[in-house]
Design an enzyme around this catalytic site. Structure first.
Site, short mmCIF file in Angstrom:
data_model
loop_
_atom_site.label_atom_id
_atom_site.label_comp_id
_atom_site.label_asym_id
_atom_site.label_seq_id
_atom_site.Cartn_x
_atom_site.Cartn_y
_atom_site.Cartn_z
N TYR A 51 53.11 32.15 38.76
CA TYR A 51 53.36 32.83 40.05
C TYR A 51 54.14 31.92 40.99
O TYR A 51 53.57 31.33 41.92
CB TYR A 51 52.03 33.24 40.69
CG TYR A 51 51.09 33.96 39.74
CD1 TYR A 51 51.41 35.21 39.23
CD2 TYR A 51 49.89 33.37 39.34
CE1 TYR A 51 50.57 35.87 38.34
CE2 TYR A 51 49.04 34.02 38.45
CZ TYR A 51 49.39 35.25 37.96
OH TYR A 51 48.55 35.89 37.08
N TRP A 55 52.16 34.84 47.36
CA TRP A 55 51.38 36.08 47.23
C TRP A 55 50.49 36.25 48.44
O TRP A 55 49.92 35.29 48.96
CB TRP A 55 50.51 36.03 45.97
CG TRP A 55 51.10 36.81 44.82
CD1 TRP A 55 50.75 38.05 44.42
CD2 TRP A 55 52.12 36.39 43.92
NE1 TRP A 55 51.50 38.44 43.34
CE2 TRP A 55 52.37 37.44 43.02
CE3 TRP A 55 52.90 35.23 43.81
CZ2 TRP A 55 53.31 37.37 42.01
CZ3 TRP A 55 53.84 35.16 42.80
CH2 TRP A 55 54.04 36.22 41.92
N ASP A 58 46.51 35.64 48.13
CA ASP A 58 46.38 34.23 47.75
C ASP A 58 46.54 33.36 48.98
O ASP A 58 45.76 32.42 49.21
CB ASP A 58 47.44 33.83 46.72
CG ASP A 58 47.30 34.58 45.40
OD1 ASP A 58 47.44 35.81 45.41
OD2 ASP A 58 47.04 33.92 44.38
N GLN A 130 48.36 43.95 49.50
CA GLN A 130 47.15 43.47 48.80
C GLN A 130 45.97 43.56 49.77
O GLN A 130 46.16 43.84 50.96
CB GLN A 130 47.36 42.04 48.30
CG GLN A 130 47.96 41.97 46.90
CD GLN A 130 48.01 40.56 46.36
OE1 GLN A 130 48.18 39.59 47.10
NE2 GLN A 130 47.89 40.42 45.04
N ASP A 191 44.07 43.64 39.34
CA ASP A 191 45.05 44.55 38.74
C ASP A 191 44.59 45.30 37.51
O ASP A 191 44.93 46.45 37.31
CB ASP A 191 46.28 43.74 38.32
CG ASP A 191 46.72 42.77 39.38
OD1 ASP A 191 46.29 42.89 40.53
OD2 ASP A 191 47.51 41.87 39.05
N TYR A 382 42.09 39.59 31.59
CA TYR A 382 42.32 39.67 33.03
C TYR A 382 41.48 40.73 33.74
O TYR A 382 41.64 41.94 33.48
CB TYR A 382 43.82 40.04 33.17
CG TYR A 382 44.53 39.24 34.21
CD1 TYR A 382 44.54 37.86 34.15
CD2 TYR A 382 45.18 39.87 35.25
CE1 TYR A 382 45.21 37.13 35.11
CE2 TYR A 382 45.84 39.15 36.22
CZ TYR A 382 45.84 37.78 36.14
OH TYR A 382 46.47 37.07 37.10
N GLU A 426 42.67 29.40 36.98
CA GLU A 426 42.86 30.70 37.63
C GLU A 426 41.60 31.58 37.47
O GLU A 426 41.16 32.23 38.40
CB GLU A 426 44.07 31.38 36.98
CG GLU A 426 44.43 32.72 37.57
CD GLU A 426 45.63 33.34 36.84
OE1 GLU A 426 46.12 32.75 35.86
OE2 GLU A 426 46.06 34.43 37.25
C1 9WN Z 1 50.62 40.81 40.32
C2 9WN Z 1 48.88 35.87 42.21
C3 9WN Z 1 48.41 37.25 41.79
C4 9WN Z 1 47.06 37.61 42.41
C5 9WN Z 1 46.46 38.87 41.80
C6 9WN Z 1 46.43 38.69 40.29
C7 9WN Z 1 47.82 38.41 39.74
C8 9WN Z 1 50.03 39.52 39.72
C9 9WN Z 1 50.33 39.49 38.23
O1 9WN Z 1 48.33 37.24 40.35
O2 9WN Z 1 48.64 39.54 40.01
O3 9WN Z 1 50.48 40.78 41.72
O4 9WN Z 1 51.49 39.24 37.89
O5 9WN Z 1 49.43 39.69 37.41
O6 9WN Z 1 45.87 39.80 39.66
O7 9WN Z 1 45.17 39.07 42.31
O8 9WN Z 1 47.21 37.80 43.77
O9 9WN Z 1 47.87 34.92 42.01
#
Ligand code: 9WN
Length: 455
Positions: A51, A55, A58, A130, A191, A382, A426
């Site tokens: 990521y 976000w 987050d 979110q 998700d 997940y 994570e």
């Molecule tokens: C889509 C960043 C984010 C968290 C979410 C988590 C995951 C993203 C993904 O990662 O989501 O937004 O690509 O899976 O589910 O809670 O904010 O850490």
């Protein structure tokens, strides 16, 4: 704002005398290194690999961690996120860092194409939101490290937090009962939760859609832990529908394929009003309307999402009008609402203390994300079983809010133990405690710092 470095644990550089304190200091150092490593000029990436952008929720949890280390970063984190707020008040769930390659994350900036939409910031963002945990986090961060510059930052954030609430309650109340709907599973933050299985199954899509795209998540994480290709095809189909409508919220009920009232999302929205009441008082604004809205959201949540036959909260699918059957950890999160009636608090304690979740004053592992006894419980996939630090932090916060310090201590100790053994992952295997997903995950580090400071 002047750089202010606060020791995470202990009075400075002197090594603590006893072993336990030494272990805690070492753990805090790991958390600090994780956050420092993920800091990116004005925000913190959740993970460098999976990521690489900012976000939304987050950043809220991460700000709580920074309040213990460098409070000015807590305010920079929230401010940079709210700088990307849309004119309608929505706070996007991803703010893309323009220097990161478009294909570093899927779906990337080109897919969202938000800059051609009126009322959006210059930076590309997603068009989704979110859970609105930001007011709660801002208030928490402020109380952890109060100062004049922090009060000023809180004061600047306040109207933006209010606009965020305004967006959710005015544009997203599709059910017309005072709750906000999420328009995509990504908006829940959980998700891949079994709570979305029914509404998601009704979204027309074929896995073949993905041939046009390249998933990046399974480059960095095991495919067996992640959502399936068919799930992703549906995720893409839902965004495509929303994007085609210019991310507008009018007539969602007539055209949008996924509309759900989520217990956590709405509990966060109610808790945000309670936090805004505190913030308003602190900065000399009127807390009254916030208190009223908090009470109204709590009442609506109980009316709409509490099922007396299961004794827990469920998501409501607005396409069918039914509560979805899964008993997930989402059902425990309304505990963060200070006005939650005693009957629902008691019911949540029963549900949390059952073999489904295992909450106790002495417990080995934190709460899983899904009912351990369910046939579709998957300890590796997940949000379908593994434990997450942020959800456990919220439930612990709820336990304290409702006067259950022994349970909160049991849960907190199991969270610290998890990170001490596995590191700042994570998420974690709910039985073995093995670290899963990204190994240097920001909110795990941030909330660990908060726990270490408090316990
Ligand atoms: C889509 C960043 C984010 C968290 C979410 C988590 C995951 C993203 C993904 O990662 O989501 O937004 O690509 O899976 O589910 O809670 O904010 O850490």
């Amino acid at each position: 704002m002047v750089e202010q470095v606060v020791p995470a644990v202990g009075p400075g550089d002197t090594p603590p005398a006893d072993t336990a304190a030494r272990e805690r200091a070492a753990l805090a150092a790991v958390a600090r290194t994780t956050l420092d490593g993920n800091w990116e000029h004005d925000h913190t990436v959740p993970s460098r690999t999976l990521y690489p952008h900012q976000w939304s929720w987050d950043s809220a949890f991460i700000a709580i961690g920074w309040a213990h280390l460098r409070p000015e970063r807590a305010w920079a984190e929230l401010t940079s996120l709210f700088d990307a707020q849309w004119r309608d008040g929505r706070v996007p769930h991803i703010v893309f860092n323009p220097v990161v390659a478009d294909d570093a994350y899927f779906p990337g900036p080109a897919f969202w194409a938000t800059t051609s939409v009126a009322g959006t910031p210059r930076t590309v963002t997603s068009g989704l939101v979110q859970p609105p945990v930001h007011a709660l986090a801002a208030w928490h961060a402020y109380r952890r490290a109060p100062s004049e510059p922090a009060r000023a930052a809180l004061g600047r954030l306040y109207p933006r937090l209010v606009a965020q609430q305004h967006y959710l309650s005015n544009h997203r109340d599709v059910g017309g009962a005072g709750l906000a709907s999420i328009v995509h599973p990504w908006e829940s933050g959980l998700d891949n939760s079994p709570a979305w299985d029914e509404p998601l199954a009704a979204v027309p899509a074929e896995a073949a859609v993905l041939r046009a795209y390249r998933r990046r998540d399974i480059v960095h994480a095991a495919a067996a832990h992640r959502p399936t290709d068919l799930d992703y095809a549906r995720y893409v189909a839902i965004v495509t529908a929303y994007r085609a409508a210019g991310y507008r919220d009018e007539q969602l009920a007539d055209r949008h394929p996924f509309l759900v009232e989520c217990p956590l999302f709405n509990a966060a929205m109610g808790a945000a009003e309670s936090a805004l009441a505190h913030i308003a008082q602190e900065i000399g604004a009127d807390p009254g309307p916030h208190r009223q809205r908090a009470a109204a959201i709590t009442t609506a949540l109980v009316d709409r999402l509490y099922d007396p036959t299961t004794g827990t909260f469920h998501a409501r699918d607005l396409r069918t009008g039914r509560l979805t059957p899964a008993r997930t950890v989402l059902g425990l999160t309304p505990l963060i609402l200070p006005d939650l009636p005693t009957a629902q608090v008691e019911a949540i304690l029963v549900e949390a203390g059952s073999p489904r979740f295992g909450l106790a004053a002495r417990m080995t592992r934190p709460l899983p994300s899904h009912d351990r006894t369910a046939v579709d419980f998957e300890p590796l996939r997940y949000w379908r079983g593994p434990s997450w630090m942020n959800i456990n932090w919220l439930v612990r916060y709820g336990l304290l809010t409702h006067g259950h310090p022994r349970l909160a201590a049991g849960l907190g100790a199991s969270m610290i133990e998890l990170a001490a053994t596995a590191g700042c992952h994570e998420y974690f295997h709910p039985d073995t405690g093995a670290g899963l997903g990204s190994p240097a995950f920001s909110w795990t580090a941030a909330l660990l710092l908060d726990l270490l400071a408090e316990m």
